[in-house]
Design a protein around this motif. Structure first.
Motif, PDB file in Angstrom:
ATOM      1  N   LEU A  80      38.465  27.533  44.380  1.00 24.02           N
ATOM      2  CA  LEU A  80      39.465  28.568  44.077  1.00 24.02           C
ATOM      3  C   LEU A  80      38.840  29.697  43.266  1.00 24.02           C
ATOM      4  CD1 LEU A  80      42.351  26.141  43.149  1.00 24.02           C
ATOM      5  CD2 LEU A  80      42.268  27.628  45.157  1.00 24.02           C
ATOM      6  N   ILE A  81      38.100  29.318  42.236  1.00 19.43           N
ATOM      7  CA  ILE A  81      37.513  30.316  41.337  1.00 19.43           C
ATOM      8  C   ILE A  81      36.574  31.245  42.110  1.00 19.43           C
ATOM      9  CG2 ILE A  81      35.884  30.564  39.407  1.00 19.43           C
ATOM     10  CD1 ILE A  81      37.018  27.755  38.442  1.00 19.43           C
ATOM     11  N   GLU A  82      35.868  30.686  43.092  1.00 17.12           N
ATOM     12  CA  GLU A  82      34.843  31.463  43.809  1.00 17.12           C
ATOM     13  C   GLU A  82      35.388  32.155  45.060  1.00 17.12           C
ATOM     14  OE1 GLU A  82      31.742  28.545  44.242  1.00 17.12           O
ATOM     15  OE2 GLU A  82      31.396  28.500  42.072  1.00 17.12           O
ATOM     16  N   ASN A  83      36.686  32.020  45.310  1.00 18.04           N
ATOM     17  CA  ASN A  83      37.292  32.662  46.473  1.00 18.04           C
ATOM     18  C   ASN A  83      37.838  34.039  46.047  1.00 18.04           C
ATOM     19  OD1 ASN A  83      39.628  33.404  48.238  1.00 18.04           O
ATOM     20  ND2 ASN A  83      38.941  31.595  49.333  1.00 18.04           N
ATOM     21  N   ARG A  84      37.278  35.105  46.622  1.00 20.32           N
ATOM     22  CA  ARG A  84      37.637  36.465  46.177  1.00 20.32           C
ATOM     23  C   ARG A  84      39.097  36.805  46.435  1.00 20.32           C
ATOM     24  NH1 ARG A  84      32.993  40.740  47.739  1.00 20.32           N
ATOM     25  NH2 ARG A  84      31.306  39.691  46.692  1.00 20.32           N
ATOM     26  N   THR A  85      39.617  36.371  47.582  1.00 23.03           N
ATOM     27  CA  THR A  85      41.027  36.661  47.886  1.00 23.03           C
ATOM     28  C   THR A  85      41.921  35.987  46.860  1.00 23.03           C
ATOM     29  OG1 THR A  85      40.423  36.621  50.200  1.00 23.03           O
ATOM     30  CG2 THR A  85      42.769  36.561  49.717  1.00 23.03           C
ATOM     31  N   PHE A  86      41.581  34.734  46.535  1.00 30.59           N
ATOM     32  CA  PHE A  86      42.381  33.989  45.563  1.00 30.59           C
ATOM     33  C   PHE A  86      42.335  34.690  44.199  1.00 30.59           C
ATOM     34  CE2 PHE A  86      43.023  30.807  42.307  1.00 30.59           C
ATOM     35  CZ  PHE A  86      44.204  30.217  42.729  1.00 30.59           C
ATOM     36  N   ARG A  87      41.134  35.030  43.760  1.00 32.44           N
ATOM     37  CA  ARG A  87      41.007  35.680  42.444  1.00 32.44           C
ATOM     38  C   ARG A  87      41.724  37.029  42.425  1.00 32.44           C
ATOM     39  NH1 ARG A  87      38.277  35.385  37.648  1.00 32.44           N
ATOM     40  NH2 ARG A  87      36.971  33.603  38.106  1.00 32.44           N
ATOM     41  N   GLY A  88      41.663  37.738  43.586  1.00 34.84           N
ATOM     42  CA  GLY A  88      42.340  39.034  43.666  1.00 34.84           C
ATOM     43  C   GLY A  88      43.850  38.895  43.480  1.00 34.84           C
ATOM     44  N   HIS A  89      44.426  37.869  44.070  1.00 34.96           N
ATOM     45  CA  HIS A  89      45.886  37.668  43.954  1.00 34.96           C
ATOM     46  C   HIS A  89      46.274  37.031  42.620  1.00 34.96           C
ATOM     47  CE1 HIS A  89      47.256  38.946  47.839  1.00 34.96           C
ATOM     48  NE2 HIS A  89      46.415  38.151  48.474  1.00 34.96           N
ATOM     49  N   TYR A  90      45.427  36.141  42.115  1.00 30.34           N
ATOM     50  CA  TYR A  90      45.822  35.329  40.948  1.00 30.34           C
ATOM     51  C   TYR A  90      44.720  35.326  39.880  1.00 30.34           C
ATOM     52  CZ  TYR A  90      48.739  33.761  44.784  1.00 30.34           C
ATOM     53  OH  TYR A  90      49.580  33.741  45.871  1.00 30.34           O
ATOM     54  N   PRO A  91      44.409  36.515  39.315  1.00 31.61           N
ATOM     55  CA  PRO A  91      43.284  36.567  38.362  1.00 31.61           C
ATOM     56  C   PRO A  91      43.499  35.676  37.136  1.00 31.61           C
ATOM     57  CG  PRO A  91      44.514  38.648  38.391  1.00 31.61           C
ATOM     58  CD  PRO A  91      45.026  37.835  39.529  1.00 31.61           C
ATOM     59  N   ALA A  92      44.739  35.597  36.663  1.00 32.49           N
ATOM     60  CA  ALA A  92      44.981  34.784  35.459  1.00 32.49           C
ATOM     61  C   ALA A  92      44.815  33.300  35.767  1.00 32.49           C
ATOM     62  CB  ALA A  92      46.383  35.056  34.908  1.00 32.49           C
TER      63      ALA A  92
END
Ligand SMILES: Cc1cc2nc3c(=O)[nH]c(=O)nc-3n(C[C@H](O)[C@H](O)[C@H](O)COP(=O)(O)OP(=O)(O)OC[C@H]3O[C@@H](n4cnc5c(N)ncnc54)[C@H](O)[C@@H]3O)c2cc1C
Length: 282
Positions: A80-92
């Motif tokens: 999850l941490i290394e998935n850019r789409t995931f981090r883009g949607h859910y940075p916190a």
């Protein structure tokens, strides 16, 4: 030395639920094992059966559609941490997950394990609460969904029945919302939270959601709080007082109740300043 238990690597969710039901409360789901195996080794849990779900492909799904993101129960924190789409949607949420343990631990640990462990200090919990996550579970009676706000039932207790397995967690996609996570710990490096907190601000409704961990028997989600951005100081003071009335910190090995009470307003104020006045001086 680990305890004496049977181990089964299941090939279907139904098989797992039946095995857990047959074990009559003496079964446990094994995900990354970073909580469970430590607790078994320390004599805090002694399950007779470990049900390993990691061979089930469906539980490894990580998918974002325009409406929601699905995190399968076996998806590791690092994925999850290394998935850019995931981090883009859910940075916190990515920040919260990155604060858990070490890199090696995050290669094994899961978000589902983090919440199913039922710790009041679970770092994913405050963010999942302010994001309105939904927990999807399966038992011998079939599937059901549990809003994350109803999931935590007490210290080390959740809303899961003994035969139920979490299959995924879903999160709504909401591009306009701003989110933030902060964690106070005793040391730099990896440590459990003395206090953790998350906030989500929706500029359209001008409401903020706040959730606090490690200050009550379960993580605490507050009702939405209207924010008056023209009088930020008053709005923040009001929100802080609501937070203080919602929690009941205790003293434990990590901190005293007094320290938690002192840290909490600082964290909440920082979160609110970051959400409502991102370019400000706070
Ligand atoms: C050194 C160390 C540091 C840590 N640091 C932190 C930290 O900073 N912050 C933090 O929050 N946690 C921390 N933890 C705790 C732990 O790593 C996390 O809670 C982790 O996310 C647990 O995930 P897991 O997949 O390893 O769960 P497991 O250990 O496999 O399971 C945990 C519990 O959840 C149940 N479970 C797991 N998956 C399911 C499922 N799909 N359905 C039903 N029940 C399930 C298990 O039966 C067990 O009771 C730390 C642990 C260690 C050992």
């Amino acid at each position: 030395m680990l305890g004496n238990f049977e181990y089964t690597r299941i090939r279907s969710i139904d098989e797992g639920c039946r095995a857990l039901a047959d074990a009559k409360e003496a079964g446990a789901v094994l995900a990354g094992g970073t909580d469970l195996l430590v607790e078994i080794r320390n004599g805090l849990k002694s399950p007779k059966l470990l049900v390993d779900c990691k061979a089930l492909d469906d539980l490894h799904v990580l998918d974002t559609s325009p409406e929601k993101t699905t995190i399968g129960a076996s998806v590791t924190l690092n994925r999850l941490i290394e998935n850019r789409t995931f981090r883009g949607h859910y940075p916190a949420l990515a920040d919260a997950l990155e604060s858990i343990g070490t890199y090696q631990l995050r290669n094994r640990a899961t978000v589902s394990g983090n919440i199913c462990n039922g710790s009041p200090a679970a770092d994913s919990a405050p963010v999942l609460l302010v994001l309105d996550a939904t927990v999807h579970v399966h038992g011998v009676g079939g599937p059901r969904v549990i809003p994350i706000a109803d999931f935590f039932a007490g210290v080390k207790r959740t809303a899961l029945n003994p035969d139920e397995i979490v299959t995924s967690i879903t999160l709504p996609v909401n591009a306009g919302r701003r989110t933030s996570f902060l964690k106070q710990q005793r040391i730099k490096g990896h440590d459990l939270a003395v206090v953790n907190a998350a906030g989500a601000y929706d500029p359209e409704t001008r409401e903020v959601r706040l959730a606090i961990g490690s200050c009550a028997p379960t993580p605490v989600l507050l009702d939405p709080i209207p924010m008056d951005v023209s009088d930020l100081a008053a709005s923040i003071n009001h929100a802080v007082s609501l937070v203080q009335r919602s929690v009941s910190p205790i003293s434990d090995v990590r901190a005293s109740a007094g320290y938690r009470n002192a840290v909490l307003p600082v964290l909440v104020t920082r979160i609110l300043r970051e959400l409502l006045d991102p370019g400000g001086e706070a």
